[in-house]
Design a protein around this motif. Structure first.
Motif, PDB file in Angstrom:
ATOM      1  N   ASP A   6      27.205  41.300  19.148  1.00 42.70           N
ATOM      2  CA  ASP A   6      27.488  40.516  20.344  1.00 42.70           C
ATOM      3  C   ASP A   6      26.190  40.294  21.149  1.00 42.70           C
ATOM      4  O   ASP A   6      25.656  41.224  21.751  1.00 42.70           O
ATOM      5  N   LYS A   7      25.735  39.042  21.131  1.00 43.29           N
ATOM      6  CA  LYS A   7      24.477  38.715  21.803  1.00 43.29           C
ATOM      7  C   LYS A   7      24.524  39.016  23.313  1.00 43.29           C
ATOM      8  O   LYS A   7      23.560  39.523  23.898  1.00 43.29           O
ATOM      9  N   GLY A   8      25.673  38.697  23.925  1.00 44.07           N
ATOM     10  CA  GLY A   8      25.816  38.924  25.376  1.00 44.07           C
ATOM     11  C   GLY A   8      25.631  40.391  25.726  1.00 44.07           C
ATOM     12  O   GLY A   8      25.006  40.738  26.733  1.00 44.07           O
ATOM     13  N   LYS A   9      26.178  41.259  24.866  1.00 41.90           N
ATOM     14  CA  LYS A   9      26.070  42.703  25.152  1.00 41.90           C
ATOM     15  C   LYS A   9      24.636  43.177  24.989  1.00 41.90           C
ATOM     16  O   LYS A   9      24.183  44.079  25.690  1.00 41.90           O
ATOM     17  N   ILE A  10      23.919  42.570  24.038  1.00 46.98           N
ATOM     18  CA  ILE A  10      22.497  42.954  23.875  1.00 46.98           C
ATOM     19  C   ILE A  10      21.753  42.633  25.172  1.00 46.98           C
ATOM     20  O   ILE A  10      21.047  43.475  25.732  1.00 46.98           O
ATOM     21  N   THR A  11      21.939  41.396  25.658  1.00 51.11           N
ATOM     22  CA  THR A  11      21.239  40.969  26.880  1.00 51.11           C
ATOM     23  C   THR A  11      21.591  41.898  28.048  1.00 51.11           C
ATOM     24  O   THR A  11      20.733  42.295  28.837  1.00 51.11           O
ATOM     25  N   GLU A  12      22.879  42.238  28.122  1.00 46.19           N
ATOM     26  CA  GLU A  12      23.343  43.131  29.202  1.00 46.19           C
ATOM     27  C   GLU A  12      22.549  44.444  29.216  1.00 46.19           C
ATOM     28  O   GLU A  12      22.227  44.973  30.271  1.00 46.19           O
ATOM     29  N   HIS A  13      22.238  44.970  28.037  1.00 44.67           N
ATOM     30  CA  HIS A  13      21.581  46.283  27.965  1.00 44.67           C
ATOM     31  C   HIS A  13      20.057  46.225  27.959  1.00 44.67           C
ATOM     32  O   HIS A  13      19.404  47.265  27.926  1.00 44.67           O
ATOM     33  N   LEU A  14      19.479  45.002  27.945  1.00 40.35           N
ATOM     34  CA  LEU A  14      18.013  44.904  27.984  1.00 40.35           C
ATOM     35  C   LEU A  14      17.491  45.410  29.318  1.00 40.35           C
ATOM     36  O   LEU A  14      18.175  45.258  30.343  1.00 40.35           O
ATOM     37  N   HIS A  15      16.302  45.994  29.331  1.00 46.18           N
ATOM     38  CA  HIS A  15      15.693  46.378  30.608  1.00 46.18           C
ATOM     39  C   HIS A  15      15.486  45.106  31.446  1.00 46.18           C
ATOM     40  O   HIS A  15      15.237  44.019  30.889  1.00 46.18           O
ATOM     41  N   GLU A  16      15.592  45.261  32.762  1.00 41.38           N
ATOM     42  CA  GLU A  16      15.610  44.118  33.679  1.00 41.38           C
ATOM     43  C   GLU A  16      14.504  43.086  33.404  1.00 41.38           C
ATOM     44  O   GLU A  16      14.754  41.885  33.353  1.00 41.38           O
ATOM     45  N   GLU A  17      13.281  43.562  33.164  1.00 45.46           N
ATOM     46  CA  GLU A  17      12.143  42.634  33.017  1.00 45.46           C
ATOM     47  C   GLU A  17      12.172  41.838  31.717  1.00 45.46           C
ATOM     48  O   GLU A  17      11.379  40.912  31.540  1.00 45.46           O
ATOM     49  N   TYR A  18      13.085  42.185  30.807  1.00 47.20           N
ATOM     50  CA  TYR A  18      13.113  41.476  29.515  1.00 47.20           C
ATOM     51  C   TYR A  18      14.400  40.659  29.320  1.00 47.20           C
ATOM     52  O   TYR A  18      14.683  40.194  28.226  1.00 47.20           O
ATOM     53  N   LEU A 183      21.456  49.870  21.130  1.00 46.15           N
ATOM     54  CA  LEU A 183      20.249  50.317  20.427  1.00 46.15           C
ATOM     55  C   LEU A 183      19.305  49.137  20.171  1.00 46.15           C
ATOM     56  O   LEU A 183      18.089  49.268  20.340  1.00 46.15           O
ATOM     57  N   ILE A 184      19.861  47.987  19.813  1.00 49.59           N
ATOM     58  CA  ILE A 184      19.014  46.793  19.623  1.00 49.59           C
ATOM     59  C   ILE A 184      18.273  46.497  20.932  1.00 49.59           C
ATOM     60  O   ILE A 184      17.055  46.283  20.948  1.00 49.59           O
ATOM     61  N   ALA A 185      19.019  46.498  22.040  1.00 46.46           N
ATOM     62  CA  ALA A 185      18.418  46.173  23.345  1.00 46.46           C
ATOM     63  C   ALA A 185      17.334  47.180  23.721  1.00 46.46           C
ATOM     64  O   ALA A 185      16.277  46.824  24.236  1.00 46.46           O
TER      65      ALA A 185
END
Ligand code: BTN
Length: 272
Positions: A6-18, A183-185
């Protein structure tokens, strides 16, 4: 039930600056590294990440393949802007190994070890491999980007591992539904953070602390068949003791005759 990435979930877990990096998710690809090489151009932004649920031609180092069945692992390639001195791609691979270990610690609370130069181990089994390739600009002939390919075994494959890696390959054993995306994020965030000041080499100490080979007897293989993984007991190779890892990620070894060499590429094997 098929669990897709799920791409949306990856983005959700990325550190703020990325949060703004470009992420492309595929059900299946031949290889995310090949896709990165095909699709990268002048417009590709630093950190663009290509992810596939499965790969039909997952590639490893030195002409090997990387087993990449669906719903089992993480197969991702990050496209990074090349820095001035990319002659030392071993440094990039070294940094990426530390980034993946940090990500696994953050998400799964597990401590991994690193077998020089780019294999990540958990409890004596390889759970992750990294393949760094240069992308060259067709007009200038210069290296414009780096394709950083990372493959992580998250679960035991449904049909088990193929016989050639059975016994050597392991898996993390993710527990929660969203852990693959998390983990991807975390890997993306850790890689981008380390890469932004790679010149400081601050990660080398941690790389050494996590090293499976410092102080150990290994076999050094300089000539062996493409695609093969040399075996400590049955294949040739020259016995050496690993003394240290230098500031560029090179491996300092001492042979039985006292000769000392720094290896920047090639293969070593270790007896577990
Ligand atoms: C190795 O263990 O020799 C390196 C394995 C690298 C595998 C990853 S999976 C994602 C990316 N795409 C590939 O085809 N290979 C890398």
């Amino acid at each position: 039930m098929i669990v897709m990435i799920d791409k949306g979930k990856i983005t959700e877990h990325l550190h703020e600056e990325y949060k703004n990096i470009c992420i492309k998710v595929f059900d299946s690809l031949d290889s995310t590294n090949l896709e990165a090489k095909r699709s990268t151009d002048m417009l590709t932004t630093h950190g663009t990440t290509i992810i596939a649920d499965s790969q039909t031609q997952g590639r490893g180092r030195l002409g090997r393949s990387f087993y990449s069945p669906g719903e089992t692992g993480i197969y991702m390639t990050m496209v990074l802007d090349a820095k001035e001195d990319m002659s030392q791609t071993v440094l990039m691979t070294t940094a990426a190994s530390v980034a993946v270990c940090r990500a696994i610690k953050a998400v799964c609370n597990l401590e991994c070890q690193i077998k020089w130069v780019n294999d990540i181990y958990l409890e004596g089994k390889k759970i992750c491999g990294i393949l760094t390739e240069a992308i060259t600009d067709a007009d200038t002939g210069m290296i414009s980007h780096i394709a950083l390919g990372i493959g992580v075994n998250c679960h035991m494959p449904k049909d088990g591992f193929p016989s050639d890696i059975e016994g050597k390959a392991g898996f993390i054993g993710l527990r929660h539904a969203e852990d693959r995306e998390k983990l991807i994020a975390e890997i993306i965030s850790q890689v981008l953070s380390l890469y932004s000041n790679i010149e400081t080499r601050e990660f080398i100490e941690e790389y050494k602390e996590r090293s499976l080979v410092i102080g150990k007897e290994v076999k050094v293989f300089k000539h062996y068949q493409e695609g093969q993984s040399p075996d400590y007991d049955t294949d040739g190779g020259v016995v050496a003791t690993v003394m240290d890892i230098d500031q560029n990620g090179g491996l300092l070894v001492r042979y039985a005759d006292g000769q000392i060499e720094t290896l920047n590429t090639g293969e070593i094997s270790i007896r577990f």
